[in-house]
Design an enzyme around this catalytic site. Structure first.
Site, PDB file in Angstrom:
ATOM      1  N   GLU A  88       0.854  -1.185   0.000  1.00 58.43           N
ATOM      2  CA  GLU A  88       0.000   0.000   0.000  1.00 58.43           C
ATOM      3  C   GLU A  88       0.896   1.243   0.000  1.00 58.43           C
ATOM      4  O   GLU A  88       2.043   1.168   0.449  1.00 58.43           O
ATOM      5  CB  GLU A  88      -0.911  -0.024   1.240  1.00 58.43           C
ATOM      6  CG  GLU A  88      -1.836   1.148   1.432  1.00 58.43           C
ATOM      7  CD  GLU A  88      -2.794   1.352   0.278  1.00 58.43           C
ATOM      8  OE1 GLU A  88      -2.417   2.120  -0.624  1.00 58.43           O
ATOM      9  OE2 GLU A  88      -3.897   0.768   0.281  1.00 58.43           O
ATOM     10  N   ASP A 115       4.986   1.436  -4.002  1.00 59.04           N
ATOM     11  CA  ASP A 115       4.129   1.438  -5.185  1.00 59.04           C
ATOM     12  C   ASP A 115       4.004  -0.006  -5.665  1.00 59.04           C
ATOM     13  O   ASP A 115       5.002  -0.647  -6.002  1.00 59.04           O
ATOM     14  CB  ASP A 115       4.749   2.329  -6.263  1.00 59.04           C
ATOM     15  CG  ASP A 115       4.007   2.247  -7.589  1.00 59.04           C
ATOM     16  OD1 ASP A 115       2.823   1.869  -7.587  1.00 59.04           O
ATOM     17  OD2 ASP A 115       4.611   2.559  -8.630  1.00 59.04           O
ATOM     18  N   ASP A 138      -8.864   2.040  -7.520  1.00 58.21           N
ATOM     19  CA  ASP A 138      -9.422   3.289  -8.050  1.00 58.21           C
ATOM     20  C   ASP A 138      -9.874   3.064  -9.492  1.00 58.21           C
ATOM     21  O   ASP A 138      -9.077   2.656 -10.335  1.00 58.21           O
ATOM     22  CB  ASP A 138      -8.359   4.387  -8.009  1.00 58.21           C
ATOM     23  CG  ASP A 138      -8.947   5.774  -8.195  1.00 58.21           C
ATOM     24  OD1 ASP A 138      -9.931   5.892  -8.959  1.00 58.21           O
ATOM     25  OD2 ASP A 138      -8.424   6.729  -7.607  1.00 58.21           O
ATOM     26  N   LYS A 142     -13.050   8.788 -15.500  1.00 59.71           N
ATOM     27  CA  LYS A 142     -12.976   9.641 -16.686  1.00 59.71           C
ATOM     28  C   LYS A 142     -12.097   8.986 -17.754  1.00 59.71           C
ATOM     29  O   LYS A 142     -11.027   8.460 -17.461  1.00 59.71           O
ATOM     30  CB  LYS A 142     -12.416  11.012 -16.319  1.00 59.71           C
ATOM     31  CG  LYS A 142     -13.332  11.814 -15.394  1.00 59.71           C
ATOM     32  CD  LYS A 142     -12.758  13.177 -15.088  1.00 59.71           C
ATOM     33  CE  LYS A 142     -13.687  13.956 -14.166  1.00 59.71           C
ATOM     34  NZ  LYS A 142     -13.135  15.291 -13.836  1.00 59.71           N
ATOM     35  N   ASP A 174     -16.718  -2.168  -7.636  1.00 59.45           N
ATOM     36  CA  ASP A 174     -18.134  -1.811  -7.638  1.00 59.45           C
ATOM     37  C   ASP A 174     -18.420  -0.785  -8.734  1.00 59.45           C
ATOM     38  O   ASP A 174     -19.449  -0.111  -8.700  1.00 59.45           O
ATOM     39  CB  ASP A 174     -18.592  -1.291  -6.272  1.00 59.45           C
ATOM     40  CG  ASP A 174     -17.932   0.031  -5.902  1.00 59.45           C
ATOM     41  OD1 ASP A 174     -16.860   0.349  -6.464  1.00 59.45           O
ATOM     42  OD2 ASP A 174     -18.483   0.761  -5.052  1.00 59.45           O
ATOM     43  N   THR A 209     -16.580  -5.355   3.344  1.00 62.05           N
ATOM     44  CA  THR A 209     -15.896  -4.280   4.046  1.00 62.05           C
ATOM     45  C   THR A 209     -16.810  -3.068   4.161  1.00 62.05           C
ATOM     46  O   THR A 209     -17.850  -2.977   3.517  1.00 62.05           O
ATOM     47  CB  THR A 209     -14.611  -3.851   3.303  1.00 62.05           C
ATOM     48  OG1 THR A 209     -14.975  -3.271   2.036  1.00 62.05           O
ATOM     49  CG2 THR A 209     -13.687  -5.033   3.073  1.00 62.05           C
ATOM     50  N   PHE A 211     -16.151  -0.155   3.048  1.00 62.10           N
ATOM     51  CA  PHE A 211     -16.140   0.495   1.739  1.00 62.10           C
ATOM     52  C   PHE A 211     -17.178  -0.145   0.820  1.00 62.10           C
ATOM     53  O   PHE A 211     -17.936   0.539   0.138  1.00 62.10           O
ATOM     54  CB  PHE A 211     -14.747   0.366   1.121  1.00 62.10           C
ATOM     55  CG  PHE A 211     -14.639   0.903  -0.282  1.00 62.10           C
ATOM     56  CD1 PHE A 211     -14.358   2.245  -0.509  1.00 62.10           C
ATOM     57  CD2 PHE A 211     -14.819   0.074  -1.381  1.00 62.10           C
ATOM     58  CE1 PHE A 211     -14.269   2.738  -1.801  1.00 62.10           C
ATOM     59  CE2 PHE A 211     -14.739   0.559  -2.670  1.00 62.10           C
ATOM     60  CZ  PHE A 211     -14.456   1.900  -2.874  1.00 62.10           C
ATOM     61  N   GLU A 212     -17.214  -1.479   0.820  1.00 69.64           N
ATOM     62  CA  GLU A 212     -18.166  -2.181  -0.029  1.00 69.64           C
ATOM     63  C   GLU A 212     -19.600  -1.902   0.402  1.00 69.64           C
ATOM     64  O   GLU A 212     -20.477  -1.654  -0.440  1.00 69.64           O
ATOM     65  CB  GLU A 212     -17.901  -3.684   0.014  1.00 69.64           C
ATOM     66  CG  GLU A 212     -18.867  -4.497  -0.833  1.00 69.64           C
ATOM     67  CD  GLU A 212     -18.587  -5.981  -0.757  1.00 69.64           C
ATOM     68  OE1 GLU A 212     -19.359  -6.756  -1.354  1.00 69.64           O
ATOM     69  OE2 GLU A 212     -17.601  -6.368  -0.111  1.00 69.64           O
TER      70      GLU A 212
END
Length: 233
Positions: A88, A115, A138, A142, A174, A209, A211-212
């Site tokens: 991470e 990275d 992520d 766009k 998602d 999670t 986030f999910e």
């Protein structure tokens, strides 16, 4: 001078992340200072000694972009026969995960601040991974930013090379358009086999999670792709 600047910009690698990290809490900073030397991995380039990460030998799974570490800590605790290495770039999430490792006594999980694309390309040896997890990267929605997406054809080729025959690649998102992007690219990589012929019917080993759950409340569907590494044709 202008030509040199243009050339330098063209040579810079495309990043799949942008640092937006705020100030660390005292607890997160303490975890980094005191726990990273115990549960963290130092890597400054070159091939990583994956066999020396843990005292005993076990199949190694690489988790990319674990966020706050909620899912990764749960998976590692549920699979003590595997070793997990989480990578991470965000220190705050890493501090939270280090505290989870300490409080949960999770001995088969280590973390690395780096990275992930560079680590995978330079640090992970061929056929050294039993699995790779990429949960909710992520989506860069766009169109002009699609080049920043982690999942690209060259990245998948590298993943296929680093996985052992029979190893797995598990990705989740998602973002429906990104899910289709992932599916199309994986279908074009001959060393990855999709036993489901499309998206997996369930999340497999991946726990839910925060986030999910937030995405689901917003009406987002969640897509899992679970693939297997086959012998190169």
């Amino acid at each position: 001078m202008a030509n040199r600047l243009v050339s330098a910009a063209a040579d810079r690698p495309i990043r799949s992340f942008v640092r937006r990290e705020g100030r660390l809490t005292a607890g997160q900073q303490r975890a980094l200072d005191e726990l990273y030397p115990q549960f963290g991995v130092e890597w400054t380039g070159g091939s990583l000694d994956v066999d020396g990460l843990f005292a005993q030998s076990a199949p190694l799974v690489l988790d990319i972009g674990y966020g706050d570490g909620e899912a990764l800590a749960e998976i590692a605790a549920a699979h003590p026969a595997r070793h997990y290495l989480g990578v991470e770039v965000y220190r705050a999430g890493t501090g939270r995960l280090l505290r989870r490792i300490e409080s949960g006594g999770i001995g088969n999980l280590k973390v690395l601040l780096a990275d992930a694309s560079e680590l995978l390309k330079e640090g992970i040896p061929t056929a050294s991974l039993a699995g790779l997890q990429l949960f909710f990267p992520d989506p860069w929605p766009k169109k002009r930013h699609h080049k920043r997406r982690m999942v690209q054809a060259p990245w998948l080729a590298t993943v296929a090379d680093r996985l052992q025959p029979g190893g797995f690649l598990h990705m989740a998102t998602d973002w429906a358009e990104y899910a289709e992007w992932m599916l199309e690219l994986t279908e074009a990589e001959p060393r990855l086999h999709n036993p489901h012929g499309g998206f997996a019917p369930d999340a497999g080993d991946r726990p839910g999670t925060r986030f999910e759950r937030r995405g689901v409340r917003k009406g987002h569907a969640v897509f899992d792709l679970i693939l297997e590494r086959v012998t190169s044709p």
